[in-house]
Design a protein around this motif. Structure first.
Motif, PDB file in Angstrom:
ATOM      1  N   LEU A 133     -17.077   6.621   2.187  1.00 52.28           N
ATOM      2  CA  LEU A 133     -16.334   7.426   1.384  1.00 52.28           C
ATOM      3  C   LEU A 133     -16.037   6.900  -0.002  1.00 52.28           C
ATOM      4  O   LEU A 133     -16.204   7.519  -1.096  1.00 52.28           O
ATOM      5  CB  LEU A 133     -15.117   7.977   2.114  1.00 52.28           C
ATOM      6  N   CYS A 134     -15.489   5.617  -0.048  1.00 52.36           N
ATOM      7  CA  CYS A 134     -15.013   5.145  -1.010  1.00 52.36           C
ATOM      8  C   CYS A 134     -16.053   4.418  -2.223  1.00 52.36           C
ATOM      9  O   CYS A 134     -15.625   3.041  -2.370  1.00 52.36           O
ATOM     10  CB  CYS A 134     -13.710   4.225  -0.808  1.00 52.36           C
ATOM     11  N   HIS A 135     -17.269   4.946  -2.366  1.00 48.47           N
ATOM     12  CA  HIS A 135     -18.129   4.044  -3.096  1.00 48.47           C
ATOM     13  C   HIS A 135     -17.425   4.508  -4.602  1.00 48.47           C
ATOM     14  O   HIS A 135     -17.639   3.555  -5.496  1.00 48.47           O
ATOM     15  CB  HIS A 135     -19.326   4.816  -2.857  1.00 48.47           C
ATOM     16  N   SER A 136     -16.772   5.387  -4.819  1.00 47.43           N
ATOM     17  CA  SER A 136     -15.847   5.431  -6.185  1.00 47.43           C
ATOM     18  C   SER A 136     -14.496   5.613  -5.812  1.00 47.43           C
ATOM     19  O   SER A 136     -13.994   5.713  -4.896  1.00 47.43           O
ATOM     20  CB  SER A 136     -16.426   6.596  -6.797  1.00 47.43           C
ATOM     21  N   LEU A 137     -13.550   5.684  -6.847  1.00 52.04           N
ATOM     22  CA  LEU A 137     -12.299   5.668  -6.750  1.00 52.04           C
ATOM     23  C   LEU A 137     -11.734   6.885  -6.071  1.00 52.04           C
ATOM     24  O   LEU A 137     -11.622   7.723  -6.340  1.00 52.04           O
ATOM     25  CB  LEU A 137     -11.652   5.194  -8.021  1.00 52.04           C
ATOM     26  N   LEU A 138     -10.652   6.521  -4.872  1.00 50.90           N
ATOM     27  CA  LEU A 138      -9.842   7.681  -4.352  1.00 50.90           C
ATOM     28  C   LEU A 138      -8.759   7.000  -4.114  1.00 50.90           C
ATOM     29  O   LEU A 138      -8.614   5.846  -3.790  1.00 50.90           O
ATOM     30  CB  LEU A 138     -10.526   7.954  -3.270  1.00 50.90           C
ATOM     31  N   SER A 139      -7.487   7.783  -4.010  1.00 51.46           N
ATOM     32  CA  SER A 139      -6.197   7.201  -3.475  1.00 51.46           C
ATOM     33  C   SER A 139      -6.385   7.369  -1.860  1.00 51.46           C
ATOM     34  O   SER A 139      -7.164   7.834  -1.259  1.00 51.46           O
ATOM     35  CB  SER A 139      -5.196   8.307  -3.793  1.00 51.46           C
ATOM     36  N   ILE A 140      -5.353   6.534  -1.275  1.00 49.99           N
ATOM     37  CA  ILE A 140      -5.239   6.408   0.152  1.00 49.99           C
ATOM     38  C   ILE A 140      -4.876   8.028   0.761  1.00 49.99           C
ATOM     39  O   ILE A 140      -5.519   8.436   1.848  1.00 49.99           O
ATOM     40  CB  ILE A 140      -3.711   5.608   0.547  1.00 49.99           C
ATOM     41  N   ALA A 141      -4.167   8.760   0.138  1.00 46.33           N
ATOM     42  CA  ALA A 141      -3.911   9.968   0.549  1.00 46.33           C
ATOM     43  C   ALA A 141      -5.288  10.842   0.531  1.00 46.33           C
ATOM     44  O   ALA A 141      -5.546  11.692   1.335  1.00 46.33           O
ATOM     45  CB  ALA A 141      -2.791  10.764  -0.718  1.00 46.33           C
ATOM     46  N   LEU A 161       0.814  -1.215   0.028  1.00 45.99           N
ATOM     47  CA  LEU A 161      -0.083   0.040  -0.195  1.00 45.99           C
ATOM     48  C   LEU A 161       0.791   1.105   0.043  1.00 45.99           C
ATOM     49  O   LEU A 161       1.716   1.270   0.754  1.00 45.99           O
ATOM     50  CB  LEU A 161      -0.870   0.075   1.304  1.00 45.99           C
ATOM     51  N   ALA A 162       0.606   2.337  -0.940  1.00 43.99           N
ATOM     52  CA  ALA A 162       1.238   3.378  -0.981  1.00 43.99           C
ATOM     53  C   ALA A 162       0.323   4.699  -0.776  1.00 43.99           C
ATOM     54  O   ALA A 162      -0.894   4.387  -0.973  1.00 43.99           O
ATOM     55  CB  ALA A 162       1.975   3.300  -2.433  1.00 43.99           C
ATOM     56  N   PHE A 163       0.917   5.740  -0.684  1.00 48.69           N
ATOM     57  CA  PHE A 163      -0.071   7.001  -0.518  1.00 48.69           C
ATOM     58  C   PHE A 163      -1.028   6.971  -1.915  1.00 48.69           C
ATOM     59  O   PHE A 163      -1.969   7.587  -1.909  1.00 48.69           O
ATOM     60  CB  PHE A 163       0.731   8.039  -0.396  1.00 48.69           C
ATOM     61  N   GLU A 164      -0.421   6.650  -3.002  1.00 45.66           N
ATOM     62  CA  GLU A 164      -1.078   6.905  -4.334  1.00 45.66           C
ATOM     63  C   GLU A 164      -1.673   5.606  -4.550  1.00 45.66           C
ATOM     64  O   GLU A 164      -2.439   5.505  -5.667  1.00 45.66           O
ATOM     65  CB  GLU A 164      -0.203   7.379  -5.480  1.00 45.66           C
ATOM     66  N   SER A 165      -1.665   4.658  -3.792  1.00 48.40           N
ATOM     67  CA  SER A 165      -2.677   3.505  -4.012  1.00 48.40           C
ATOM     68  C   SER A 165      -3.904   3.925  -4.213  1.00 48.40           C
ATOM     69  O   SER A 165      -4.585   4.731  -3.329  1.00 48.40           O
ATOM     70  CB  SER A 165      -2.529   2.497  -3.002  1.00 48.40           C
ATOM     71  N   LEU A 166      -5.032   3.178  -4.961  1.00 44.82           N
ATOM     72  CA  LEU A 166      -6.379   3.646  -5.220  1.00 44.82           C
ATOM     73  C   LEU A 166      -7.257   2.624  -4.492  1.00 44.82           C
ATOM     74  O   LEU A 166      -6.903   1.237  -4.716  1.00 44.82           O
ATOM     75  CB  LEU A 166      -6.375   3.817  -6.758  1.00 44.82           C
ATOM     76  N   VAL A 167      -8.355   3.160  -3.988  1.00 46.00           N
ATOM     77  CA  VAL A 167      -9.111   2.291  -3.002  1.00 46.00           C
ATOM     78  C   VAL A 167     -10.752   2.394  -3.613  1.00 46.00           C
ATOM     79  O   VAL A 167     -11.188   3.641  -3.858  1.00 46.00           O
ATOM     80  CB  VAL A 167      -9.287   2.710  -1.675  1.00 46.00           C
ATOM     81  N   VAL A 168     -11.409   1.333  -3.794  1.00 44.55           N
ATOM     82  CA  VAL A 168     -12.771   1.360  -4.042  1.00 44.55           C
ATOM     83  C   VAL A 168     -13.631   0.352  -3.020  1.00 44.55           C
ATOM     84  O   VAL A 168     -13.118  -0.661  -3.065  1.00 44.55           O
ATOM     85  CB  VAL A 168     -13.074   1.462  -5.469  1.00 44.55           C
ATOM     86  N   ALA A 169     -14.524   0.692  -2.408  1.00 47.41           N
ATOM     87  CA  ALA A 169     -15.310  -0.354  -1.809  1.00 47.41           C
ATOM     88  C   ALA A 169     -15.848  -1.418  -2.792  1.00 47.41           C
ATOM     89  O   ALA A 169     -16.435  -0.756  -3.556  1.00 47.41           O
ATOM     90  CB  ALA A 169     -16.377   0.430  -0.763  1.00 47.41           C
ATOM     91  N   LEU A 170     -16.153  -2.361  -2.471  1.00 49.70           N
ATOM     92  CA  LEU A 170     -16.640  -3.729  -3.407  1.00 49.70           C
ATOM     93  C   LEU A 170     -18.110  -3.309  -3.365  1.00 49.70           C
ATOM     94  O   LEU A 170     -18.738  -3.592  -1.972  1.00 49.70           O
ATOM     95  CB  LEU A 170     -16.012  -4.841  -3.165  1.00 49.70           C
ATOM     96  N   ALA A 171     -19.085  -3.018  -4.160  1.00 48.85           N
ATOM     97  CA  ALA A 171     -20.496  -3.104  -4.109  1.00 48.85           C
ATOM     98  C   ALA A 171     -20.874  -4.438  -3.684  1.00 48.85           C
ATOM     99  O   ALA A 171     -21.779  -4.699  -2.760  1.00 48.85           O
ATOM    100  CB  ALA A 171     -20.983  -2.716  -5.408  1.00 48.85           C
ATOM    101  N   ASP A 172     -20.505  -5.437  -4.172  1.00 49.92           N
ATOM    102  CA  ASP A 172     -20.863  -6.676  -3.684  1.00 49.92           C
ATOM    103  C   ASP A 172     -19.988  -7.707  -2.906  1.00 49.92           C
ATOM    104  O   ASP A 172     -19.233  -8.602  -3.115  1.00 49.92           O
ATOM    105  CB  ASP A 172     -21.105  -7.830  -4.928  1.00 49.92           C
TER     106      ASP A 172
END
Lengths: 117, 208
Positions: free
Chosen positions: A55-63, A24-35
């Motif tokens: 928050l992460c219902h769509s794509l954001l970075s760790i930062a 995991l890095a500051f610029e790693s991207l996170v999204v919650a899985l719908a299912d």
């Protein structure tokens, strides 16, 4: 982490300062899985875990997650690592950087910037 | 709460999150570094598609000396503010720009920040170039590809490039670029010149 053993309860990070996934890095991207899989009863997600999922219902970075939730970067890395272990989020690691800097990646960055200029 | 760069324009309180397109598959990063007040957040703000965001990282360091992080005694914890921005380069790829304090006391942060970075833009204020010595030395030591970016304030003195290169004790590989960090177009030209430099270097020296 695998094996489906009991997931330990957390305070915020349970005193851990290192994420379970070192990639995991500051610029790693996170999204919650719908299912996302039904989380086990004993997976005691704390309030901050739930805020990240919301928050992460769509794509954001760790930062960006850290900035929007007002949490230190190191804490967010640990919490996102937990959610990743539970299969609740998808993490897109930064584009892998081997010893060699991929020329094609730099070219892609350059082309993108020139188009936006 | 100690803030590393409170003299820079304040990155505002986060507005509603601006999400990346779902097609994005990964992100790369470039560091924007330099001494306190050199204009890092200004440059990030000129380039970023989102209002620069501020986040904090806690840094544990030995209270005397800088390298002994494993020592038992005398540790202090400092909170360091990091401002960053984002550019969506194409439907698949995003670029993050991290303002990174360049003073020696923030080096404990550098391992995490620099891992995987394409390179670093080291901003220099020619009215006080000595404040950049720490960070230039660090970049050379860590072998992070970098360029020097002179932020052209109205009263920035001008020097012949050779004189400047020797004053900053720069290795030949690092270009010196100039930019008014407040100007979006100039900031883009700077970033493009820097990535072009990285690209050319990578073509010439694929083993880097």
């Amino acid at each position: 982490m695998s094996g489906g053993g009991p997931v330990r309860p957390y305070v915020i990070t349970g005193g851990r300062s290192r994420p379970t996934r070192t990639e995991l890095a500051f610029e790693s991207l996170v999204v919650a899985l719908a299912d996302r899989p039904e989380l086990p009863e004993h997976a005691l997600l704390n309030r901050e875990h739930r805020r990240i999922l919301d928050l992460c219902h769509s794509l954001l970075s760790i930062a960006e997650v850290a900035a929007h939730l007002g949490l230190p970067l190191g804490v967010v890395k640990v919490l996102v690592g937990d959610l990743w272990d539970l299969g609740a989020v998808q993490v897109l690691p930064p584009v892998p950087q081997a010893e060699r800097l991929p020329t094609t990646l730099l070219e892609e960055v350059l082309v993108g910037l020139r188009q936006l200029r | 709460m100690a803030s590393a760069n409170s003299a820079d324009p304040v990155a505002g309180p986060p507005a509603a999150p601006q999400y990346l397109p779902p097609s994005v598959q990964g992100a790369v990063k470039i560091l924007v570094t330099g001494p306190f007040g050199v204009g890092k957040t200004t440059l990030v703000g000129s380039l970023s598609e989102i209002s620069p965001l501020r986040t904090e990282e806690t840094m544990t360091a030995a209270s005397s000396g800088v390298d002994d992080l494993t020592g038992r005694g005398g540790k202090t914890t400092t909170t360091v503010a990091l401002d960053f921005g984002r550019i969506t380069l194409n439907p698949r790829l995003a670029l993050y720009l991290f303002g990174t304090p360049g003073q020696q006391r923030f080096w404990p942060l550098w391992d995490d920040l620099s891992r995987g970075a394409l390179g670093a833009i080291a901003m220099v204020d020619l009215r006080r170039p000595d404040e950049s010595f720490d960070v230039l030395g660090r970049l050379e030591e860590q072998q992070i590809p970098f360029a020097v970016a002179v932020n052209t304030f109205p009263d920035t003195p001008s020097y012949p490039e050779e004189e400047l290169r020797s004053a900053l004790d720069l290795l030949p590989g690092a270009p010196i670029l100039y930019c008014d960090a407040r100007d979006r177009r100039a900031a883009y030209d700077l970033l493009i010149d820097f990535v072009d430099h990285l690209y050319r270097t990578s073509v010439l020296e694929p083993q880097r």
